[in-house]
Design a protein around this motif. Structure first.
Motif, PDB file in Angstrom:
ATOM      1  N   ARG A   1       0.836  -1.211   0.000  1.00 36.39           N
ATOM      2  CA  ARG A   1       0.000   0.000   0.000  1.00 36.39           C
ATOM      3  C   ARG A   1       0.867   1.256   0.000  1.00 36.39           C
TER       4      ARG A   1
ATOM      5  N   ARG B   1      -4.392   6.663   1.221  1.00 42.81           N
ATOM      6  CA  ARG B   1      -5.113   6.387  -0.033  1.00 42.81           C
ATOM      7  C   ARG B   1      -5.652   7.695  -0.604  1.00 42.81           C
TER       8      ARG B   1
ATOM      9  N   ARG C   1       2.608   1.724  -3.505  1.00 40.63           N
ATOM     10  CA  ARG C   1       1.691   2.181  -4.547  1.00 40.63           C
ATOM     11  C   ARG C   1       1.581   3.704  -4.545  1.00 40.63           C
TER      12      ARG C   1
END
Length: 293
Positions: free
Chosen positions: A54, A286, A57
């Motif tokens: 995560r 995110r 990315r």
């Protein structure tokens, strides 16, 4: 009923690692306890594949040519910093009492003091960068207690500790949502100060560049600043190399123009901070994920 029991058990299980680290280090000095949690989170970031995937990315989106070894070190450094930040929030009363560790500077501080002296409210904008509670610590020590907006945690164990820590940093503490917005407006109109972290994805926000990529960003802080004629001051608590002290920087208030321009000015301010010291930003937000249709 079965689903609720399973969820409760899972919440307990997820909380055990954090509780264990906090319990084992309980009798140590504040700095050593902080470093213990920082080391634990740094280890997870370096060696726990889901967390590392995560993290990578998001980092590769901004730094596509960063070598793998450098990314691994950045993950560990970010984990250590975020672990320490989490510990300091959980123990915010003790953290704020360490006034000699905070080194405030920047023109925004004078602007906030002027707002206080004239009986006006103010909006302090920051992000999950460095130790954002250091900003509220400096303001509270100078007679400018600053409330905060926070997002409720789904795990009740984390929620309980997080809420208590944020409350110790300054009141009022308001949850995201309609009722929180009404209370926020009332607080600002009464001359209160409020800190808002603007680097989380906001499904109803505007698509604005952040670190070179479009990101859904809330314009609410700028809209409130314009509507009620309040200063909107970017501020950051930069963790120094020793890990225990902070440069608390209050930038110039963002000029009043329109909500999109002002919010973009903040995105640019935070982006510059992150590019200068990427280990101090929490890359796990995110930030660029699009909401489901």
């Amino acid at each position: 009923m079965l689903h609720r029991s399973i969820r409760s058990a899972w919440n307990h299980f997820r909380y055990i690692p954090l509780l264990s680290v906090l319990t084992v280090s309980r009798r140590r000095r504040f700095e050593k306890r902080s470093r213990a949690l920082g080391s634990a989170v740094g280890f997870v970031m370096r060696w726990f594949p889901p967390a590392l995937w995560r993290f990578e990315r998001e980092v590769l989106r901004v730094f596509p040519n960063m070598p793998r070894r450098q990314r691994a070190e950045l993950a560990r450094s970010m984990g250590r910093a975020m672990g320490r930040t989490l510990f300091e929030i959980y123990h915010c009363a003790e953290f704020q009492a360490r006034a000699d560790r905070f080194h405030p500077a920047g023109p925004g501080l004078a602007a906030l003091e002027a707002a206080r002296d004239s009986g006006k409210g103010a909006i302090v904008v920051s992000g999950h960068f460095g130790q954002w509670e250091a900003v509220r610590a400096v303001l509270k020590a100078r007679g400018m207690e600053t409330g905060a907006i926070y997002r409720r945690q789904p795990n009740p164990h984390y929620q309980r500790r997080l809420r208590a820590g944020i409350e110790a940093g300054g009141m009022p503490i308001l949850e995201t949502g309609r009722s929180g917005t009404k209370s926020l407006i009332r607080h600002l109109r009464q001359g209160g100060f409020m800190a808002i972290l603007l680097d989380e994805k906001h499904p109803e926000g505007e698509m604005l560049p952040f670190l070179g990529h479009p990101a859904l960003t809330s314009t609410a802080a700028a809209e409130l600043a314009l509507k009620y004629d309040l200063p909107m001051v970017p501020a950051y608590g930069l963790r120094r190399a020793d890990g225990d002290s902070f440069d608390v920087i209050f930038e110039e208030p963002i000029p009043h123009t329109d909500a999109l321009t002002m919010t973009q000015a903040f995105n640019d301010s935070l982006s510059a901070r992150i590019l200068a010291d990427p280990a101090q930003w929490y890359w796990m937000l995110r930030r660029w994920n699009m909401p489901r249709a």
